[in-house]
Scaffold this active site. Sequence first.
Site, PDB file in Angstrom:
ATOM      1  N   SER A 112      -2.992 -17.420   1.464  1.00  0.00           N
ATOM      2  CA  SER A 112      -3.029 -18.708   2.179  1.00  0.00           C
ATOM      3  C   SER A 112      -1.828 -18.838   3.109  1.00  0.00           C
ATOM      4  O   SER A 112      -1.950 -19.396   4.201  1.00  0.00           O
ATOM      5  CB  SER A 112      -3.069 -19.867   1.184  1.00  0.00           C
ATOM      6  OG  SER A 112      -1.983 -19.777   0.273  1.00  0.00           O
TER       7      SER A 112
ATOM      8  N   ASP B 119      -1.085  -8.336   4.336  1.00  0.00           N
ATOM      9  CA  ASP B 119      -1.841  -9.583   4.455  1.00  0.00           C
ATOM     10  C   ASP B 119      -1.999  -9.968   5.922  1.00  0.00           C
ATOM     11  O   ASP B 119      -3.102 -10.251   6.396  1.00  0.00           O
ATOM     12  CB  ASP B 119      -1.116 -10.719   3.710  1.00  0.00           C
ATOM     13  CG  ASP B 119      -0.810 -10.356   2.268  1.00  0.00           C
ATOM     14  OD1 ASP B 119      -1.407  -9.382   1.762  1.00  0.00           O
ATOM     15  OD2 ASP B 119       0.036 -11.027   1.652  1.00  0.00           O
TER      16      ASP B 119
HETATM   17  C1  GLA Z   1       1.680  -9.742  -1.501  1.00  0.00           C
HETATM   18  C2  GLA Z   1       2.478  -9.310  -0.268  1.00  0.00           C
HETATM   19  C3  GLA Z   1       1.864  -8.053   0.358  1.00  0.00           C
HETATM   20  C4  GLA Z   1       1.655  -6.954  -0.683  1.00  0.00           C
HETATM   21  C5  GLA Z   1       0.967  -7.503  -1.932  1.00  0.00           C
HETATM   22  C6  GLA Z   1       0.875  -6.488  -3.028  1.00  0.00           C
HETATM   23  O1  GLA Z   1       0.401 -10.148  -1.134  1.00  0.00           O
HETATM   24  O2  GLA Z   1       2.483 -10.348   0.689  1.00  0.00           O
HETATM   25  O3  GLA Z   1       2.675  -7.604   1.422  1.00  0.00           O
HETATM   26  O4  GLA Z   1       2.867  -6.324  -1.002  1.00  0.00           O
HETATM   27  O5  GLA Z   1       1.614  -8.658  -2.434  1.00  0.00           O
HETATM   28  O6  GLA Z   1       0.043  -5.462  -2.658  1.00  0.00           O
END
Ligand code: GLA
Length: 327
Positions: A103, A144
Amino acid sequence: MTRTIRTRAPGRVNLIGDHTDYTGGLVFPMAIDRWTEVSGVVADRIRLTSYHDEQPVDLPLDPPPVSAGWGRFVAAVAAEVRPTFGIEGVVQTTIPVGAGLSSSAALELTLALALGFEGPPLALAQLGRRAEHRATGIPCGIMDQLCIAAAKDGHATIIDCHSFDVSHVPIPGDVEIVVSFVAHRELEASGYAHRVAECAAAELVVGPLRTAALADIAAIEDPKVRRRARHVITENQRVRDFAAALSLEDYKSAGELMVESHLSLRDDFETSTDAMDRTQGEILRQRGVLGARMTGGGFGGCIVSLCEPGAKLDGWRVRPVAGAART
Ligand code: GLA
């Protein structure tokens, strides 16, 4: 004339490849049909209200850092975009907040577009990642933001987090992806930064984990750091194997790889929780479930499952959608 602004960015679920991005490894996330939207009109300040938070945000175009609430994301994005115009408008979302479905990355990207960011998806993603670091101090990787910036309708993404290459992989119509919520989590209060530091410690001994071989980790003295390295090296391989299994329509193997990934995150990386392990176990006992694993940063969040169509499973059936855009 009043200029209207309308942007949106989806959340994401990671199918496999967790805690690999910040060492330049491989990830396999998918943007999902839940979005954060900004709508409003051009103004000389940034004035936003949210359907999900009573506190409105009212900031100049060049805001000072904000230390709490959702305003810190707005201030951080504005500091990165350096907008030439502001907005008077509303933020709303259908992404569950704090559930490991990105989010905050969706908010960062939709805000950046609303404040006039222009550029390719990678630049948008890098800006969002810098804003996340500014707002929360979490040393997150690029997964993400790059998935959310670069996603294509009907496809998941395989991202090489070293070269930032994004491949779009069609999600077959004869499987379903279900996301089951377990518990809210705060990555700030979690061991996320510790894990990043432990991977850096492993790399001091064996070099980049993305190119290290499993045999190399015997040289790591600290058993905990050695286990962290083992997770990353095996998880990168699971992403490759998962991609191959999907392309061969071998959903059974794809599901088994998801289960192996969960066990590796539970035992070697220690980012799962008892509640997540319990839910994952219960899901695996349901008819029609091919595989299930914790998804995202961990310490709470959601379980993602690969299922045969019609499997009776509590959760959100999610569909792969296109990335962040002006609408
Ligand atoms: C969170 C972080 C990502 C990644 C994941 C684990 O979502 O924002 O960059 O490291 O954890 O895969």
